[in-house]
Design an enzyme around this catalytic site. Structure first.
Site, PDB file in Angstrom:
ATOM      1  N   LYS A 118       0.850  -1.198   0.000  1.00 27.60           N
ATOM      2  CA  LYS A 118       0.000   0.000   0.000  1.00 27.60           C
ATOM      3  C   LYS A 118       0.875   1.234   0.000  1.00 27.60           C
ATOM      4  O   LYS A 118       2.026   1.217   0.442  1.00 27.60           O
ATOM      5  CB  LYS A 118      -0.962   0.015   1.189  1.00 27.60           C
ATOM      6  CG  LYS A 118      -0.299  -0.038   2.583  1.00 27.60           C
ATOM      7  CD  LYS A 118       0.229   1.286   3.108  1.00 27.60           C
ATOM      8  CE  LYS A 118       0.836   1.159   4.493  1.00 27.60           C
ATOM      9  NZ  LYS A 118       1.605   2.363   4.903  1.00 27.60           N
ATOM     10  N   ASP A 128      -2.717  -1.691  10.645  1.00 30.76           N
ATOM     11  CA  ASP A 128      -2.859  -1.703   9.187  1.00 30.76           C
ATOM     12  C   ASP A 128      -3.515  -2.971   8.655  1.00 30.76           C
ATOM     13  O   ASP A 128      -3.965  -3.001   7.507  1.00 30.76           O
ATOM     14  CB  ASP A 128      -1.487  -1.556   8.517  1.00 30.76           C
ATOM     15  CG  ASP A 128      -0.971  -0.130   8.522  1.00 30.76           C
ATOM     16  OD1 ASP A 128      -1.728   0.779   8.916  1.00 30.76           O
ATOM     17  OD2 ASP A 128       0.197   0.083   8.141  1.00 30.76           O
TER      18      ASP A 128
END
Length: 287
Positions: free
Chosen positions: A14, A139
């Site tokens: 990401k 996350d």
């Protein structure tokens, strides 16, 4: 028919298109706002079913003992939570840099939960997996969310986000950044103003920033060198707590041209192009 193995399961990286620190909770966790963007640079994981409940990582990873590996911890967490009597052999083909701010460890953990939920037929829903994943790291729920997201809280409050369809150039400047060193710094900004999802939709026109960047470049000047160089081609900035930096490109050809320009003397750099993804490659495996 029971599946005995799952091969080449992707764990995508990401990028944080922006990252603001808006406060800090009494337990020490920082309150964040960020735009999470999935990209097509991935680790690959391979899973084989065992019937003896053992969780075995089959390959060595430098600096990551199996007992502390998020992949192994994710497998054991799912096993305990579902009372599964099954086990797995797990091989991790590691491509994403550690300490790069790309979420590699969290993504590996999420892919492990997705794959073993399927392999063990434990049938947890996406929401249940996200709640489980939060125990492993802030996350992890994002990678289980399955699409790009506007994140709030400690990163677990997620809203679907439409992001630009573009390419990125990502540079790893040859250093690994320990996240704790960034968040524990007294120099870290902790009072950025809160924004709304709609505020971000003007991206990339806005002057978005990463609040962690100023601290990271004080500790690791190599990051600033990469940002300054990449700024010639766009609005370059760091992702996550570093060390990787990136900028958006209008096309794959534009990304290729930037990569060609990287000076040969910067041998510590590893650079690549990445395509923006709209959703997680395994989203169809999530309930």
């Amino acid at each position: 028919m029971t599946v005995s193995s799952l091969k080449n399961c992707p764990a995508p990286a990401k990028l944080n298109l922006f990252l603001h620190v808006t406060g800090q909770r009494s337990d020490g966790y920082h309150l964040l706002e960020s735009a999470f963007q999935l990209i097509d640079h991935v680790d690959l994981l391979h899973f084989s079913l065992r019937d003896d409940a053992k969780i075995i990582r089959t390959n060595e990873l430098a600096g990551v003992p199996a007992e502390t590996d998020l992949v192994v911890r994710a497998a054991r967490l799912l096993q305990v939570h579902t009372s599964s009597k099954l086990g797995a052999e797990i091989t991790l083909d590691k491509k994403l840099p550690m300490g790069g701010g790309l979420g590699g460890g969290s993504s590996d953990a999420a892919t492990t939960l997705i794959a073993l939920n399927r392999l063990w037929e434990t049938d947890l829903s996406r929401q249940q997996l996200m709640q489980l994943g939060l125990q492993l790291g802030a996350d992890v729920p994002f990678f289980l969310f399955g699409q790009n997201a506007f994140a709030q809280g400690i990163g677990e409050k997620l809203t679907p986000l439409i992001t630009p369809d573009c390419w990125y150039v990502v540079i790893e400047p040859g250093v690994s950044v320990p996240t704790q060193a960034i968040f524990s710094s007294k120099a870290l900004t902790r009072n950025s103003s809160s924004i709304k999802v709609s505020d971000f939709q003007q991206y990339p026109k806005g002057n978005w920033r990463n609040d962690l960047q100023s601290v990271a470049i004080q500790l690791f000047p190599e990051i600033l060198v990469a940002i300054d160089w990449l700024n010639k081609y766009g609005n370059a900035r760091m992702t996550g707590s570093g060390s990787c930096v990136f900028c958006a490109c209008s096309s794959e050809d534009a990304a290729n041209e930037i990569l060609k320009d990287i000076p040969g003397e910067l041998q510590d750099w590893t650079a690549w192009k990445a395509k923006a993804l709209n959703e997680h490659p395994l989203t169809n495996w999530l309930g």
